[in-house]
Every structure is written in structure tokens, then in C-alpha cells.
Design a protein around this motif. Structure first.
Motif, PDB file in Angstrom:
ATOM      1  N   ASP A 120     142.780   6.969  73.421  1.00  0.00           N
ATOM      2  CA  ASP A 120     144.096   6.357  72.806  1.00  0.00           C
ATOM      3  C   ASP A 120     144.844   7.280  73.092  1.00  0.00           C
ATOM      4  N   GLY A 121     145.523   7.526  74.273  1.00  0.00           N
ATOM      5  CA  GLY A 121     146.032   8.052  75.357  1.00  0.00           C
ATOM      6  C   GLY A 121     145.542   9.976  75.239  1.00  0.00           C
ATOM      7  N   GLY A 122     146.207  10.381  76.173  1.00  0.00           N
ATOM      8  CA  GLY A 122     146.049  12.053  76.741  1.00  0.00           C
ATOM      9  C   GLY A 122     144.701  11.907  77.581  1.00  0.00           C
ATOM     10  N   ILE A 123     144.088  11.184  77.949  1.00  0.00           N
ATOM     11  CA  ILE A 123     143.220  10.885  78.541  1.00  0.00           C
ATOM     12  C   ILE A 123     142.964  12.291  78.999  1.00  0.00           C
ATOM     13  N   LEU A 124     144.023  12.613  80.252  1.00  0.00           N
ATOM     14  CA  LEU A 124     144.224  13.766  81.231  1.00  0.00           C
ATOM     15  C   LEU A 124     144.003  14.776  80.847  1.00  0.00           C
ATOM     16  N   PRO A 125     145.130  14.810  79.519  1.00  0.00           N
ATOM     17  CA  PRO A 125     144.935  16.322  78.854  1.00  0.00           C
ATOM     18  C   PRO A 125     143.943  16.480  78.212  1.00  0.00           C
ATOM     19  N   THR A 126     143.440  15.893  77.462  1.00  0.00           N
ATOM     20  CA  THR A 126     142.025  16.028  76.815  1.00  0.00           C
ATOM     21  C   THR A 126     141.131  16.231  77.191  1.00  0.00           C
ATOM     22  N   SER A 127     141.109  15.204  79.195  1.00  0.00           N
ATOM     23  CA  SER A 127     140.067  16.294  80.318  1.00  0.00           C
ATOM     24  C   SER A 127     140.634  17.074  80.357  1.00  0.00           C
ATOM     25  N   ILE A 128     141.264  18.032  80.347  1.00  0.00           N
ATOM     26  CA  ILE A 128     141.153  19.325  81.348  1.00  0.00           C
ATOM     27  C   ILE A 128     140.883  20.118  80.389  1.00  0.00           C
ATOM     28  N   ASN A 129     141.342  20.139  78.960  1.00  0.00           N
ATOM     29  CA  ASN A 129     140.757  21.350  77.500  1.00  0.00           C
ATOM     30  C   ASN A 129     139.334  20.999  77.561  1.00  0.00           C
ATOM     31  N   ALA A 130     138.454  19.942  77.497  1.00  0.00           N
ATOM     32  CA  ALA A 130     137.358  19.502  77.371  1.00  0.00           C
ATOM     33  C   ALA A 130     136.603  20.321  78.848  1.00  0.00           C
TER      34      ALA A 130
ATOM     35  N   TRP B 199     132.260   1.120  75.907  1.00  0.00           N
ATOM     36  CA  TRP B 199     133.709   0.578  75.060  1.00  0.00           C
ATOM     37  C   TRP B 199     134.206   1.719  74.114  1.00  0.00           C
ATOM     38  N   ALA B 200     135.034   2.746  75.921  1.00  0.00           N
ATOM     39  CA  ALA B 200     135.757   3.261  75.363  1.00  0.00           C
ATOM     40  C   ALA B 200     137.477   2.717  75.040  1.00  0.00           C
ATOM     41  N   GLN B 201     138.188   2.096  73.837  1.00  0.00           N
ATOM     42  CA  GLN B 201     139.077   1.333  74.154  1.00  0.00           C
ATOM     43  C   GLN B 201     140.808   2.279  74.254  1.00  0.00           C
ATOM     44  N   GLY B 202     141.504   1.246  75.167  1.00  0.00           N
ATOM     45  CA  GLY B 202     142.565   1.872  75.116  1.00  0.00           C
ATOM     46  C   GLY B 202     142.934   2.188  76.516  1.00  0.00           C
ATOM     47  N   ALA B 203     141.293   2.114  77.339  1.00  0.00           N
ATOM     48  CA  ALA B 203     141.439   3.297  78.712  1.00  0.00           C
ATOM     49  C   ALA B 203     141.840   2.111  79.565  1.00  0.00           C
TER      50      ALA B 203
ATOM     51  N   THR C 151     132.685  18.938  74.465  1.00  0.00           N
ATOM     52  CA  THR C 151     132.594  17.591  73.679  1.00  0.00           C
ATOM     53  C   THR C 151     135.178  17.683  72.672  1.00  0.00           C
ATOM     54  N   VAL C 152     135.533  17.690  73.575  1.00  0.00           N
ATOM     55  CA  VAL C 152     136.715  17.726  72.837  1.00  0.00           C
ATOM     56  C   VAL C 152     137.627  16.371  72.562  1.00  0.00           C
ATOM     57  N   THR C 153     137.573  16.505  71.570  1.00  0.00           N
ATOM     58  CA  THR C 153     138.499  14.936  70.294  1.00  0.00           C
ATOM     59  C   THR C 153     140.235  15.519  69.742  1.00  0.00           C
ATOM     60  N   GLN C 154     140.779  14.897  70.884  1.00  0.00           N
ATOM     61  CA  GLN C 154     142.819  14.835  70.258  1.00  0.00           C
ATOM     62  C   GLN C 154     143.241  13.261  69.704  1.00  0.00           C
ATOM     63  N   GLY C 155     143.131  13.131  68.017  1.00  0.00           N
ATOM     64  CA  GLY C 155     143.314  12.274  68.046  1.00  0.00           C
ATOM     65  C   GLY C 155     142.336  11.210  67.711  1.00  0.00           C
ATOM     66  N   LEU C 156     142.355   9.549  68.463  1.00  0.00           N
ATOM     67  CA  LEU C 156     141.514   8.855  68.644  1.00  0.00           C
ATOM     68  C   LEU C 156     141.082   8.777  70.087  1.00  0.00           C
ATOM     69  N   THR C 157     140.989  10.414  71.423  1.00  0.00           N
ATOM     70  CA  THR C 157     140.079  10.241  72.162  1.00  0.00           C
ATOM     71  C   THR C 157     138.966  11.280  72.619  1.00  0.00           C
ATOM     72  N   THR C 158     138.338  11.286  72.883  1.00  0.00           N
ATOM     73  CA  THR C 158     137.144  12.699  72.682  1.00  0.00           C
ATOM     74  C   THR C 158     136.657  12.045  74.218  1.00  0.00           C
ATOM     75  N   VAL C 159     136.853  13.037  74.616  1.00  0.00           N
ATOM     76  CA  VAL C 159     135.825  13.604  75.876  1.00  0.00           C
ATOM     77  C   VAL C 159     134.630  14.239  75.980  1.00  0.00           C
TER      78      VAL C 159
ATOM     79  N   ASP D 235     152.227  15.006  72.390  1.00  0.00           N
ATOM     80  CA  ASP D 235     150.348  14.964  72.359  1.00  0.00           C
ATOM     81  C   ASP D 235     151.276  13.555  71.756  1.00  0.00           C
ATOM     82  N   LEU D 236     151.096  12.201  73.104  1.00  0.00           N
ATOM     83  CA  LEU D 236     151.098  11.123  72.503  1.00  0.00           C
ATOM     84  C   LEU D 236     150.216  10.383  72.520  1.00  0.00           C
ATOM     85  N   SER D 237     150.203   9.019  71.762  1.00  0.00           N
ATOM     86  CA  SER D 237     149.332   8.307  71.302  1.00  0.00           C
ATOM     87  C   SER D 237     149.297   7.314  72.638  1.00  0.00           C
ATOM     88  N   GLN D 238     148.231   5.948  72.806  1.00  0.00           N
ATOM     89  CA  GLN D 238     148.674   5.106  73.442  1.00  0.00           C
ATOM     90  C   GLN D 238     149.337   4.407  73.416  1.00  0.00           C
TER      91      GLN D 238
END
Length: 255
Positions: free
Chosen positions: A132-142, A82-86, A42-50, A173-176
Motif C-alpha cells: 500500500d505504497g512505499g515498497i522501496l523504502p520498506t524494503s530498504i528498512n527490512a 495476493w499483495a494489493q497495490g503492487a 519482516t517490516v510493516t509500514q502501514g499496510l505494506t509488509t516486506v 511516508d506516502l500510502s499507495q
């Protein structure tokens, strides 16, 4: 007169969340967060969690897809309601999620040592828990951490970051809100060699700025790799400590 438009950088050079242009969001990396999977993270970057779960190597569900000399990768991406910003309600099969899944697969196919797992399938399940932004990079890191957790052989860590451009100023590292408002790209690289496995743009960028942003992204990927490696080493040390304790207890019982 008030404006609804986001102020990307204020007079002090700070972004809307008080970060400097090259400052990354706060991060959290956890391993083995899904007990029934071969590997997970489970990886969290800012308010994005994957959360990512790895199943396999296993026999392919469709034998016709099997390859005699390597493993095949399958990637499923889902977003909890419930994921906001998706981008609103998304379900499996949604075009945007399919694009993210395809990008993940193309990123990891050259990096996973698939020849070690012939006639098998490695299934990667990606769940976006908050956005909250960066879904793809957070997913790759996870995915990288989950594959390591599963014991899948990799050529190197794969780390990823998003980069935007405000006038002539790159932002990391952009936010939404930034992602929606700025020309941006996602970079994934192998930090040890500096090789790039993904450079994805959804907006146009001037060629002079592209190289600058690409180099900046590669350097940021090295920072993320160092943080992720610390978590992996700490997890490994704890496992070794537990094994030594069990070994010592067994020796006492034998005596």
C-alpha cells in the motif's frame, strides 16, 4: 457532485488515513523471521509488509562474477500474488521489480563492508507480502535489519522514507493513493552521519522544494533508525539472556 479523486488534505489538515502531513504510518519490525536464512526480517509500514532473507556470505553461484577483494551483492525482488497495490501481477524479471532490486543494491553497496568478505556473494531475497505504497523504502528498512540479523558488518543503519508534495505541503511516508497522485521521492540515509545513499525521484520537483523535502526525509530517517535500534537491542538482550541461562545450567551440571 461526487468525485473519484482522492482528497489529499481535508479542511482540518488531515490526510485520507487521518494522519497529519509529517506523521509516519504505524510500523512493526521483526528479526529472524526466516529460520533457514543466515539473517531475516519482516517490516510493516502501514499496510505494506516486506520480508527479507539473507543468504551468505557464500561462494558465488557464478564464479566468474566473484571479486578477489570484496563480496558481491545479488538482490532478488518478488511480490506474492495476493499483495494489493503492487501494480498488478508481478513475477521475477518484471521491469519494476528489477528497478527496485537495482536501487537496493546501489543503496547498500557503499554501506556493507564488503572488503571483509572477499571472493563471496551476499544474496538478498526480498518478498513483498502486501503493498500500500512505499515498497522501496520498506524494503530498504527490512534489508538493513536482515543484514544486522545475519551479522553482516555495516557502516551504519540505512533507513528510508518516501516524501510527497501536495501544492506546497510536503507529506511523509506516502500510502499507495498518495504515491499515485503526488510528485514524490524516496530518500535513504545513514542517520548517524546524515549521509544520503539514495535520492530517487520518479516525477519532477521544483529545485526549491527538493532541498526542503530531502532535509525532511533525512530527519524522518533518524526517527526510523531509533525505532529499529530499539528492536535490535531488545533482540540482542534476549539472546544474551538465553546464553547466560544455558551457561548457568551447564555450570550446575558440571558441579
Amino acid at each position: 457532485m461526487s468525485s473519484s479523486r482522492l482528497e489529499i488534505l481535508n479542511d482540518g489538515g488531515l490526510r485520507h488515513d487521518a494522519r497529519r502531513p509529517y506523521e509516519l504510518r504505524s510500523t512493526s519490525f521483526e528479526l529472524s523471521t526466516h529460520p533457514s536464512a543466515e539473517g531475516s526480517s519482516t517490516v510493516t509500514q502501514g499496510l505494506t509488509t516486506v520480508q527479507v532473507s539473507i543468504f551468505g556470505p557464500r561462494e558465488p553461484r557464478q564464479r566468474s562474477n566473484a571479486s578477489h577483494d570484496r563480496a558481491i551483492l545479488s538482490v532478488e525482488v518478488g511480490v506474492v500474488p495476493w499483495a494489493q497495490g503492487a501494480g498488478g501481477k508481478r513475477v521475477r524479471g518484471d521491469k519494476r521489480l528489477q528497478e527496485i532490486g537495482a536501487s537496493i543494491r546501489q543503496t547498500f553497496e557503499p554501506v556493507i563492508m564488503t572488503h571483509l568478505y572477499p571472493r563471496s556473494e551476499i544474496a538478498i531475497d526480498v518478498q513483498v507480502l502486501s503493498a500500500d505504497g512505499g515498497i522501496l523504502p520498506t524494503s530498504i528498512n527490512a534489508v538493513t535489519l536482515a543484514l544486522i540479523s545475519a551479522g553482516i558488518s555495516l557502516l551504519d543503519y540505512v533507513t528510508s522514507i518516501s516524501i510527497g508534495l501536495h501544492l506546497t505541503q510536503p507529506l511523509l511516508d506516502l500510502s499507495q493513493p498518495e504515491e499515485s497522485d503526488l510528485p514524490n521521492m524516496v530518500v535513504a540515509s545513514l542517520p548517524t552521519s546524515g549521509k544520503i545513499t539514495l535520492a530517487q525521484m520518479e516525477t519532477r520537483l521544483h529545485v526549491d522544494r527538493f532541498e526542503e523535502m530531502l532535509n525532511l526525509g533525512v530527519e524522518a530517517c533518524k526517527v526510523l533508525k531509533n525505532e529499529m535500534e530499539l528492536v535490535v537491542k531488545d533482540k540482542t538482550r534476549k539472546i544474551v539472556d538465553r546464553m547466560e541461562i544455558k551457561s548457568g545450567a551447564a555450570m550446575i551440571v558440571d558441579e
